[in-house]
Write an enzyme that holds these catalytic residues in place. Sequence first.
Site, PDB file in Angstrom:
ATOM      1  N   ARG A  16      81.831  15.798  24.919  1.00  0.00           N
ATOM      2  CA  ARG A  16      82.125  16.745  26.010  1.00  0.00           C
ATOM      3  C   ARG A  16      82.311  15.974  27.315  1.00  0.00           C
ATOM      4  O   ARG A  16      83.432  15.796  27.769  1.00  0.00           O
ATOM      5  CB  ARG A  16      81.020  17.813  26.106  1.00  0.00           C
ATOM      6  CG  ARG A  16      81.428  19.045  26.904  1.00  0.00           C
ATOM      7  CD  ARG A  16      81.332  18.845  28.404  1.00  0.00           C
ATOM      8  NE  ARG A  16      79.985  18.475  28.800  1.00  0.00           N
ATOM      9  CZ  ARG A  16      79.707  17.949  29.997  1.00  0.00           C
ATOM     10  NH1 ARG A  16      80.651  17.758  30.900  1.00  0.00           N
ATOM     11  NH2 ARG A  16      78.456  17.594  30.303  1.00  0.00           N
ATOM     12  N   ASP A  17      81.255  15.418  27.895  1.00  0.00           N
ATOM     13  CA  ASP A  17      81.406  14.639  29.135  1.00  0.00           C
ATOM     14  C   ASP A  17      82.344  13.454  28.867  1.00  0.00           C
ATOM     15  O   ASP A  17      83.177  13.080  29.714  1.00  0.00           O
ATOM     16  CB  ASP A  17      80.037  14.138  29.625  1.00  0.00           C
ATOM     17  CG  ASP A  17      79.927  14.102  31.140  1.00  0.00           C
ATOM     18  OD1 ASP A  17      80.895  13.645  31.761  1.00  0.00           O
ATOM     19  OD2 ASP A  17      78.899  14.509  31.704  1.00  0.00           O
ATOM     20  N   HIS A  20      86.117  13.450  29.572  1.00  0.00           N
ATOM     21  CA  HIS A  20      86.691  13.046  30.870  1.00  0.00           C
ATOM     22  C   HIS A  20      87.222  11.611  30.783  1.00  0.00           C
ATOM     23  O   HIS A  20      88.256  11.276  31.362  1.00  0.00           O
ATOM     24  CB  HIS A  20      85.610  13.050  31.963  1.00  0.00           C
ATOM     25  CG  HIS A  20      85.135  14.410  32.386  1.00  0.00           C
ATOM     26  ND1 HIS A  20      85.954  15.329  32.999  1.00  0.00           N
ATOM     27  CD2 HIS A  20      83.906  14.995  32.331  1.00  0.00           C
ATOM     28  CE1 HIS A  20      85.243  16.418  33.299  1.00  0.00           C
ATOM     29  NE2 HIS A  20      84.008  16.245  32.898  1.00  0.00           N
ATOM     30  N   SER A 170      75.377  14.849  38.712  1.00  0.00           N
ATOM     31  CA  SER A 170      76.818  14.780  38.407  1.00  0.00           C
ATOM     32  C   SER A 170      77.501  13.576  39.037  1.00  0.00           C
ATOM     33  O   SER A 170      78.407  12.989  38.454  1.00  0.00           O
ATOM     34  CB  SER A 170      77.523  16.031  38.937  1.00  0.00           C
ATOM     35  OG  SER A 170      76.857  17.187  38.556  1.00  0.00           O
ATOM     36  N   HIS A 197      70.213  15.135  33.180  1.00  0.00           N
ATOM     37  CA  HIS A 197      71.526  14.601  32.779  1.00  0.00           C
ATOM     38  C   HIS A 197      71.936  13.598  33.857  1.00  0.00           C
ATOM     39  O   HIS A 197      72.109  13.968  35.018  1.00  0.00           O
ATOM     40  CB  HIS A 197      72.502  15.788  32.710  1.00  0.00           C
ATOM     41  CG  HIS A 197      73.946  15.445  32.537  1.00  0.00           C
ATOM     42  ND1 HIS A 197      74.603  15.537  31.325  1.00  0.00           N
ATOM     43  CD2 HIS A 197      74.895  15.050  33.423  1.00  0.00           C
ATOM     44  CE1 HIS A 197      75.877  15.223  31.479  1.00  0.00           C
ATOM     45  NE2 HIS A 197      76.088  14.916  32.747  1.00  0.00           N
ATOM     46  N   HIS A 199      74.225  10.208  35.469  1.00  0.00           N
ATOM     47  CA  HIS A 199      75.474   9.416  35.454  1.00  0.00           C
ATOM     48  C   HIS A 199      75.174   8.042  36.027  1.00  0.00           C
ATOM     49  O   HIS A 199      74.266   7.873  36.850  1.00  0.00           O
ATOM     50  CB  HIS A 199      76.574  10.121  36.254  1.00  0.00           C
ATOM     51  CG  HIS A 199      77.286  11.167  35.434  1.00  0.00           C
ATOM     52  ND1 HIS A 199      78.396  10.884  34.684  1.00  0.00           N
ATOM     53  CD2 HIS A 199      77.011  12.474  35.225  1.00  0.00           C
ATOM     54  CE1 HIS A 199      78.787  11.983  34.047  1.00  0.00           C
ATOM     55  NE2 HIS A 199      77.962  12.976  34.354  1.00  0.00           N
ATOM     56  N   TYR A 288      81.920  14.639  44.027  1.00  0.00           N
ATOM     57  CA  TYR A 288      82.539  14.952  42.736  1.00  0.00           C
ATOM     58  C   TYR A 288      83.606  13.917  42.383  1.00  0.00           C
ATOM     59  O   TYR A 288      84.396  13.513  43.256  1.00  0.00           O
ATOM     60  CB  TYR A 288      83.253  16.305  42.816  1.00  0.00           C
ATOM     61  CG  TYR A 288      82.418  17.458  42.331  1.00  0.00           C
ATOM     62  CD1 TYR A 288      81.990  17.526  41.011  1.00  0.00           C
ATOM     63  CD2 TYR A 288      82.076  18.493  43.191  1.00  0.00           C
ATOM     64  CE1 TYR A 288      81.231  18.587  40.572  1.00  0.00           C
ATOM     65  CE2 TYR A 288      81.316  19.569  42.753  1.00  0.00           C
ATOM     66  CZ  TYR A 288      80.897  19.605  41.437  1.00  0.00           C
ATOM     67  OH  TYR A 288      80.159  20.646  41.000  1.00  0.00           O
TER      68      TYR A 288
END
Length: 343
Positions: A16-17, A20, A170, A197, A199, A288
Amino acid sequence: MTQQDRDIVITEVALRDGSHAISHQYTTEQVINVTKALDEANVPYIEVSHGDGLAGSSLQYGLSLTNEMELIEAAVSVCKQSKIGVLLLPGIGTIKDLNEAANLGVRMARIATHVTEADVSAQHIARAKELGLVTVGFLMMSHMAPVKTLVEQAKLMESYGADTVYVVDSAGAMLPYQVKERIQALKQTLGINIGFHGHNNLSLAMANTLAAIEEGATWIDGSVRCLGAGAGNTQTEVLVSVMDRLKIKTGIDVYKMMDLAENIVAPILNAPQEINRDSLVLGYAGVYSSFLLHARRAAQRFGLDSRDILVELGERKVVGGQEDMIVDIAAEIASKRSKVASS
Ligand SMILES: CC[C@H](O)CC(=O)C(=O)O
Ligand SMILES: [Mn+2]
């Protein structure tokens, strides 16, 4: 193996991630091969969706090569023990998409909102519960809200029926102490599971994940070969190895994870995921990842360094959906600079 046999519950997000990182170009064969191997390694949850969640496939977010429902169905069909989950951002995905995924055999739904907008998740969380799914609230860009606000938002998700609420870094912008104070506050206030979660834009995904676990987070995301947006996520096969060394039970077979990372996931990538200047600046500015391209264009137009625009966007706490501000801010920086130069 039951959930009680695991000290932490890992959700694998490469399908899923990680979407990207490969511009949403997964084939059914790749999803089947990765899922089968994760299932054999006994990973409890595997998330399969477009990178931006159900129905994300679009010109705006990037078109998927393969219909995600086809990918979900394929993943469900090869699981003997793992459960398949989906991500849904209200406004992109709908209740209809959630129903369709549940009909295909999905067992977990994660409903994602910006950290200050939990109220838009009420209906989707309620529906996920009605469908009998493990239901997770996913508070994106968690670094942008003060701890008090984060707690209020998480409480809303709990009140809608979420079984777990995630702190989601994120932008890969959080420092370990910030993770700790957030997880600590949620643990003190909520009666449900807390997840994290991470990054890796500042190379802190693993450190932040360990900080979260130390404070009591028990639902943790990982991504094989760290496949994910920006510099990617906490690397699952490394996480599982570290957990083993710490005697924290994940229930996952360490060697099988190492092997599938090397033999099945690595060949999918054109190049290994790394922290490059772009992902680093996203973490540094705390914005983002979708802002990067806009900032580059505006920088070119106004003769600026895109990093200065991104840092300013971070300082002004600009959020997804406010992309039109990028040109205004670039124009402002350029005008200030020309005034200083001419004075
Ligand atoms: C746009 C959805 C996003 O990729 C969800 C997520 O994984 C995050 O915010 O980190
Ligand atoms: Mn993510």
